[in-house]
Design a protein around this motif. Structure first.
Motif, short mmCIF file in Angstrom:
data_model
loop_
_atom_site.label_atom_id
_atom_site.label_comp_id
_atom_site.label_asym_id
_atom_site.label_seq_id
_atom_site.Cartn_x
_atom_site.Cartn_y
_atom_site.Cartn_z
N ASP A 62 0.99 -1.30 0.11
CA ASP A 62 -0.05 -0.08 0.17
C ASP A 62 0.89 1.19 0.08
O ASP A 62 0.28 2.30 -0.30
CB ASP A 62 -1.06 -0.14 1.24
CG ASP A 62 -0.26 -0.11 2.71
OD1 ASP A 62 0.83 -0.91 2.60
OD2 ASP A 62 -0.72 0.19 3.73
N GLU A 63 2.18 1.11 0.23
CA GLU A 63 3.10 2.25 0.37
C GLU A 63 4.09 2.28 -1.05
O GLU A 63 4.36 3.45 -1.26
CB GLU A 63 3.99 2.19 1.41
CG GLU A 63 3.39 1.98 2.93
CD GLU A 63 2.61 3.44 3.23
OE1 GLU A 63 3.23 4.72 2.61
OE2 GLU A 63 1.74 3.61 3.94
N VAL A 64 3.80 1.57 -1.82
CA VAL A 64 4.71 1.35 -2.99
C VAL A 64 3.76 2.19 -4.07
O VAL A 64 2.75 2.31 -4.24
CB VAL A 64 4.66 0.12 -3.66
CG1 VAL A 64 5.50 -0.04 -5.03
CG2 VAL A 64 5.46 -0.74 -2.53
N ASP A 65 4.80 3.00 -4.87
CA ASP A 65 4.37 3.88 -5.93
C ASP A 65 4.10 2.98 -7.42
O ASP A 65 4.85 2.16 -7.78
CB ASP A 65 5.43 4.76 -6.20
CG ASP A 65 4.91 5.84 -7.35
OD1 ASP A 65 3.92 5.71 -7.88
OD2 ASP A 65 5.96 6.51 -7.93
N ARG A 66 2.66 2.79 -7.48
CA ARG A 66 2.17 1.85 -8.26
C ARG A 66 2.16 2.25 -9.87
O ARG A 66 1.55 1.68 -10.67
CB ARG A 66 0.89 1.34 -7.81
CG ARG A 66 0.72 0.70 -6.55
CD ARG A 66 1.59 -0.69 -6.39
NE ARG A 66 1.12 -1.54 -7.21
CZ ARG A 66 0.24 -2.40 -6.88
NH1 ARG A 66 -0.24 -2.34 -5.87
NH2 ARG A 66 -0.25 -3.49 -7.93
N ARG A 67 2.98 3.11 -10.19
CA ARG A 67 3.27 3.81 -11.46
C ARG A 67 4.39 2.78 -12.31
O ARG A 67 4.73 1.94 -11.60
CB ARG A 67 3.37 5.01 -11.42
CG ARG A 67 2.52 5.88 -10.88
CD ARG A 67 2.77 7.47 -11.12
NE ARG A 67 4.25 7.62 -10.18
CZ ARG A 67 4.83 8.75 -10.42
NH1 ARG A 67 4.48 9.63 -11.22
NH2 ARG A 67 5.88 9.07 -9.97
N TYR A 68 4.04 2.87 -13.61
CA TYR A 68 4.76 2.31 -14.43
C TYR A 68 5.27 0.77 -14.27
O TYR A 68 4.03 0.31 -14.43
CB TYR A 68 6.48 2.83 -14.24
CG TYR A 68 6.39 4.36 -14.48
CD1 TYR A 68 5.73 5.29 -15.48
CD2 TYR A 68 6.60 5.40 -13.11
CE1 TYR A 68 5.94 6.66 -15.33
CE2 TYR A 68 6.61 6.62 -13.24
CZ TYR A 68 6.44 7.39 -14.35
OH TYR A 68 6.06 8.48 -14.26
N GLY A 69 6.06 0.29 -14.14
CA GLY A 69 6.27 -1.11 -13.97
C GLY A 69 5.61 -1.78 -13.08
O GLY A 69 5.61 -3.18 -12.83
#
Length: 854
Positions: free
Chosen positions: A327-334
Motif C-alpha cells: 500500500d506504500e509502493v508507488d504503483r506507476r509504470y512497471g
C-alpha cells in the motif's frame, strides 16, 4: 647364686608386660576367628542402613530383612561363643619363648638334672642361665596373627567391608535413624511414612535445586517452569499430594510424582507427617526487542540496522522480517500490475558472541541491493526468542529496504527495468521496449561499445523468452545480467565519476536555491560525499594507469601545489552542511563553488626522484606481494576448513547475502609466484591432496621470504634490524603453518598464518621507517607534496597510492579500497558467523579466537 635368681616369679617378672601383650594378642586372634561372622553381619547391616536401602522398599521388606539379620546375628553369636576360648598363660609363655633365640625363658626356669655336685659342671650351668636371663631383657610382645582366611574361605568379611566403604562415601549416618520410625514406639511413629521432594529450576535460570524436606516455611518462591519431584515411601495411599500449580493439578496418591509449575497456588502433602506450601511463582518475563538508532547505508548498499533486545534470563535467537508494504509502493509504470509472490525476507539477528544477553545492543549488517524489493517500502518487524520459547515482536516500521543507489542515468534506468522484471515477469515486453529505446542511439549513452553490445545480448535473450514466458531461471539470469551491466556503468571511467560528482553538486545547489528541508539537505550531502569518494578513487586509478603507460612526467611547479588530507575535505563538507542548516545559503554556495573548483583541478602528484624503483621500494613491493599471497593461502585454508565441516555449503548463501559478498573475493585465493600450474582447489596437478598442495605453496612462500630477508636494505640501523627480526618471526610462523598443513591441522595452520601476516606487516612498517630515515637530507628529492620521498605517490587527499615504502601502505591488501570499511565488513561477517549456533564447534571456537585477537 642366690635362691631368688632361679625363682619363677622373679624370672617371669622380667617379662611381665611382653607376656601380657602376647596373651592379649592371642585373645584377639581367637576372637577374630570365632566372631568374624558376627561383625560381618553387623557391618553389612550398617552399610545398608547408611545407604538408605530401608527407604526404598516397603516397610514389610524392612521387617523381613531385620528378622533375617537378627537370625544371622544370633547364629554368629552362638558360633563365636562356642569356638572362643581364652588362651592360657602357658601358651602365651611358649609363644613368647619361641620368639627369642635359644628359648631363654625355658632355660631360665630349668634346673640342672645331672652334675649338680660337680663344681665345674655347676659353674657352666650357672653361666648358661646367666646368659639366658640377660636375653630376657630383649623380649618383645609377639604380634597377633589376625588372618582368618582359613575360617572365611569365601572372603565374606571383605564383602561387608566393601559395602561399608561405599556407604561412607555415598551414604550418611543420618539415614540410619530413619529405620527407627518403622518400629513400634519409634520417635516418629505419629508422623507416618516418609517422603522426599525436590524443586529443580529451569537450567537457563542458573538457580540451584531445592530439597523440599528442608523447607519448613509456609511460603515457597518458585521460578516459572520449575520441575517439582515428589517421592512417597511406605504404605501406598498413606500420603497423597494436592496441588494446583500445574496444568494437571488435583489430588493424587501415586508414590512418584513430577509436574511443572505454571502458576502460583498451593502444594500440600496430605497425611501424617505432611506439609503445606503456598507457592509463589516467579514469572518468566517475555523478551523485548526494538529498533534503536538511525539506519546507515554505505555507497555499495550495505546497511547497518541497530537494535536492542532484553530478557530477564537472556535472548537466544532473533529474526528480522521484511514484508513488502504494497500500500506504500508507488504503483506507476512497471509496478502497476500486481507483484509476483515473494516470501518474506527473513534474516537472523546477530547475537553477542560472549557476555550477557539479557540486555544488549547489536547491529544487523546486510546488503539487500540484489533483492527485488531493494529501495521499495517494506515493513520491518524484529522478533526475538528466549530459552522458554517465548517470542516478542518489535513495533512494525515502514521504511525503504536499504539498497545501492545508482547515479549514472543509464545504470539507474537498467536497475529500474531489472526491478520491473522481478516485480512481475509480465513486464518483460515493456522492459524490452525501454531497452530498445536506450539502444536507439548508443553512442550518446555508452562510452564503450562493448557495454552497448552487452545490452543488445540481454535484449535478445529477453525477447526470445517473451513468447513462451520467462522461467524462474531465465528471470534470475536476466536480472543478474542487468545488475552486472548497471554496476559496470556506475563504476565506469573517470568521466562517469566526475559527472556523478558534478550532478550531486548541482542537485545540492538547486536544493539551496529552493530552500530544501534539513532531511533533504542531509541526503544530498551524503550523496555528494559518496560521489566525491568514488571520483577520488577513479582519479587515482586513471592517473596511475597514465603513469604506467607514459612514464613519469612532471606535474607542474611543486611550489604552486597544495596537498589536502581527507580530514580537511570532510571538514569542508561538514562546514557546508552546517552553513545550510543555519540558513546561510550564500556562504554555503560560495564554499560549495570553492570545493567544485578544487576538485576540478585535483590531480595525483608524484615525486621527482630518479627513474625506476629504489632497492627499498623493490623490497617493499616484494614484501607486499608476499603478504598478498599469504593472505590468499590463509583464505583457501579457511575455505577448506569450512568445507570440511559444512560440505557443499559454500557459495549457497541466500539472495540477501549476495550483495554483501560482492567485491570481497577479489585477490583471494590467487596463486602466488611459487604456485605451480594445477595447484588449485581439490587435487593438485601431481595428485596431491589440497592440504599437501597448500603446504607446498606455503613452503615456496617461506623460501621466497627467506630470500627477501637476506637482501633487505637498511641493515645495521635500529629500524632495519627490527624489520629483519619481524620477518624472521614471519618465516618461523610460515614454517609452523607448513607443518600444520602437512599434518591436516587446518585451525593450527590458520593461526600460524595469521601470526605470519602480522609479523610481515610489522616488518614492512619497520622497513618503511628505515627508508624514511635514509632519505632524509637527500638532495634533489623534494616532490610535489611536502616532505615527499623519491618515488612516493599520493592521491589528491594525501593518501599513499603506490608501493612507496611509506609506513602503513599495505596497498597490496586492499587495492585502493577504504581500509576501515573493509575491516568493518570482515569483523561484521565474523560476528555473523559466530552467532550461527548450527556451525560446527571447531569453527565456532576458531571464530571466537579471531574476535578475541582482533
Amino acid at each position: 647364686m642366690a635362691q631368688n635368681d632361679t625363682d619363677p616369679a622373679t624370672i617371669l617378672g622380667q617379662i611381665r608386660w611382653p607376656l601380657r601383650l602376647t596373651r592379649l594378642g592371642m585373645t584377639a586372634e581367637r576372637g577374630a576367628r570365632a566372631f568374624w561372622p558376627l561383625w560381618s553381619v553387623i557391618i553389612g547391616t550398617l552399610a545398608a542402613l547408611m545407604l538408605g536401602l530401608q527407604d526404598l522398599v516397603a516397610v514389610e521388606w524392612v521387617w523381613a530383612a531385620g528378622l533375617l539379620v537378627a537370625v544371622l546375628a544370633l547364629w554368629a553369636l552362638v558360633y563365636g561363643v562356642r569356638r572362643f576360648r581364652l588362651p592360657p598363660e602357658e601358651a602365651a609363655l611358649a609363644r613368647l619363648d619361641n620368639s627369642l633365640k635359644g628359648h631363654p625363658i625355658q632355660a631360665a626356669l630349668d634346673r640342672q638334672a645331672v652334675g649338680a655336685t660337680d663344681t665345674a659342671s655347676l659353674a657352666v650351668w650357672r653361666a648358661h642361665q646367666q646368659r639366658m636371663r640377660e636375653r630376657l631383657a630383649s623380649a618383645r610382645a609377639v604380634e597377633p596373627d589376625l588372618r582368618v582366611a582359613r575360617s572365611d574361605p569365601f572372603a565374606l568379611r571383605y564383602v561387608a567391608l566393601l559395602a561399608l566403604s561405599v556407604a561412607i562415601l555415598f551414604g550418611s549416618l543420618m539415614r540410619v535413624q530413619s529405620v527407627t520410625t518403622m518400629g513400634a514406639g519409634g520417635p516418629d511413629l505419629a508422623q507416618g511414612p516418609a517422603w522426599e521432594g525436590w524443586m529443580e529450576p529451569p537450567a537457563y535460570t542458573a538457580l540451584p535445586s531445592v530439597y523440599l524436606n528442608d523447607i519448613t516455611a509456609p511460603g515457597l518462591d518458585v521460578p516459572e517452569g520449575a520441575q517439582i519431584t515428589l517421592r512417597m515411601y511406605g504404605e501406598v495411599g498413606a500420603l497423597s499430594v494436592t496441588e494446583d500449580v500445574s496444568n494437571t493439578g488435583g489430588a493424587s496418591e501415586e508414590t512418584a510424582q513430577e509436574f511443572e509449575v505454571v502458576r502460583s497456588g498451593e502444594l500440600a502433602i496430605d497425611g501424617q507427617g505432611g506439609r503445606v506450601w503456598q507457592v509463589a511463582m516467579i514469572p518468566d518475563q517475555a523478551p523485548a526487542v526494538a529498533r534503536d538508532g538511525e539506519i546507515e547505508t554505505t555507497y555499495e548498499g550495505e546497511s547497518s540496522i541497530p537494535f536492542t533486545a532484553t530478557d530477564d534470563h537472556g535472548v537466544v535467537a532473533g529474526l528480522a522480517r521484511f514484508t513488502l508494504a504494497l500500500d506504500e509502493v508507488d504503483r506507476r509504470y512497471g509496478r502497476e500490475i500486481e507483484p509476483e509472490a515473494h516470501p518474506d525476507l527473513e534474516v537472523p539477528l546477530p547475537m553477542p558472541v560472549a557476555g550477557d544477553r539479557s540486555d544488549f545492543s547489536e547491529m544487523l549488517v546486510e546488503n539487500y541491493s540484489l533483492h527485488p524489493w531493494a529501495n521499495l517500502p517494506v515493513r520491518l518487524e524484529l522478533e526475538v526468542e528466549d530459552d522458554r520459547g517465548q517470542r516478542a515482536l518489535s513495533q512494525v516500521e515502514v521504511l525503504d529496504l536499504p539498497g545501492r543507489n545508482f547515479f549514472d542515468p543509464v545504470a539507474s534506468a537498467l536497475v529500474e527495468q531489472r526491478q520491473a522484471l522481478l516485480w512481475n515477469r509480465q513486464n518483460a515486453r515493456d522492459v524490452a521496449q525501454i531497452m530498445r529505446t536506450i539502444l536507439h542511439r548508443p553512442d550518446a549513452l555508452f562510452r564503450d561499445e562493448a557495454q552497448a553490445e552487452t545490452l543488445r545480448g540481454i535484449l535478445a535473450s529477453l525477447e526470445q523468452a517473451v513468447p513462451e514466458g520467462l522461467t524462474d531461471q531465465q528471470q534470475a539470469d536476466l536480472a543478474q545480467a542487468l545488475w552486472d551491466l548497471a554496476l559496470e556503468l556506475e563504476e565506469g571511467d573517470l568521466e562517469d565519476a566526475r559527472e556523478r560528482m558534478e550532478r550531486a553538486q548541482e542537485r545540492l545547489q538547486e536544493a539551496m536555491r529552493n530552500g530544501a528541508s534539513d532531511a533533504e539537505i542531509a541526503e544530498l550531502m551524503q550523496e555528494l560525499r559518496e560521489a566525491t569518494d568514488d571520483y577520488m578513487r577513479q582519479l587515482a586509478r586513471e592517473q596511475q594507469r597514465e603513469r604506467e603507460q607514459n612514464g613519469d612526467t612532471a606535474q607542474g611547479d611543486p611550489q604552486n601545489m597544495m596537498e589536502m588530507s581527507q580530514n580537511d575535505l570532510q571538514r569542508m563538507m561538514d562546514r557546508i552542511q552546517e552553513l545550510m542548516k543555519q540558513g546561510r545559503m550564500a556562504e554555503a554556495q560560495e564554499a560549495l563553488e570553492q570545493l567544485r573548483q578544487m576538485m576540478e583541478n585535483m590531480q595525483v602528484t608524484e615525486g621527482q626522484g630518479g627513474q625506476g624503483q629504489s632497492p627499498g621500494e623493490q623490497a617493499m613491493e616484494g614484501l607486499s606481494e608476499t603478504l598478498r599471497e599469504q593472505q590468499g593461502l590463509s583464505d583457501e585454508a579457511f575455505r577448506d576448513l569450512q568445507e570440511q565441516f559444512n560440505p557443499g555449503q559454500q557459495g549457497q548463501q541466500g539472495q540477501q547475502g549476495q550483495g554483501q559478498q560482492q567485491g570481497q573475493g577479489q585477490g583471494q585465493g590467487q596463486p602466488g609466484q611459487g604456485q605451480q600450474p594445477g595447484q588449485g582447489q581439490g587435487q593438485s596437478g601431481n595428485g596431491q591432496s589440497l592440504d599437501e598442495s597448500l603446504a607446498e605453496r606455503q613452503r615456496a612462500l617461506r623460501d621466497e621470504l627467506s630470500r627477501q630477508r637476506r637482501n633487505l636494505p637498511g641493515q645495521g640501523t635500529e629500524e632495519g634490524d627490527e624489520a629483519a627480526e619481524a620477518l624472521g618471526r614471519a618465516e618461523e610462523a610460515m614454517d609452523g603453518a607448513e607443518k600444520a598443513l602437512r599434518d591436516g591441522d587446518l585451525p593450527g595452520a590458520i593461526s600460524e598464518q595469521s601470526e605470519a601476516m602480522e609479523a610481515l606487516r610489522e616488518g614492512m612498517r619497520s622497513l618503511g621507517e628505515a627508508m624514511a630515515q635514509q632519505q632524509q637530507g637527500g638532495e634533489g628529492q623534494q616532490g610535489m607534496a611536502e616532505g615527499g620521498n623519491p618515488g612516493e605517490r599520493r592521491d589528491p587527499l594525501g593518501r599513499n597510492a603506490g608501493t612507496s615504502g611509506q609506513t602503513g601502505t599495505d596497498e597490496g591488501l586492499l587495492q585502493g579500497e577504504d581500509v576501515y570499511r573493509r575491516a568493518r565488513e570482515l569483523l561484521d561477517e565474523i560476528r555473523r558467523r559466530t552467532g550461527d549456533a548450527e556451525r560446527p564447534t571447531a569453527e565456532l571456537e576458531y571464530l571466537e579466537r579471531l574476535l578475541e585477537r582482533f
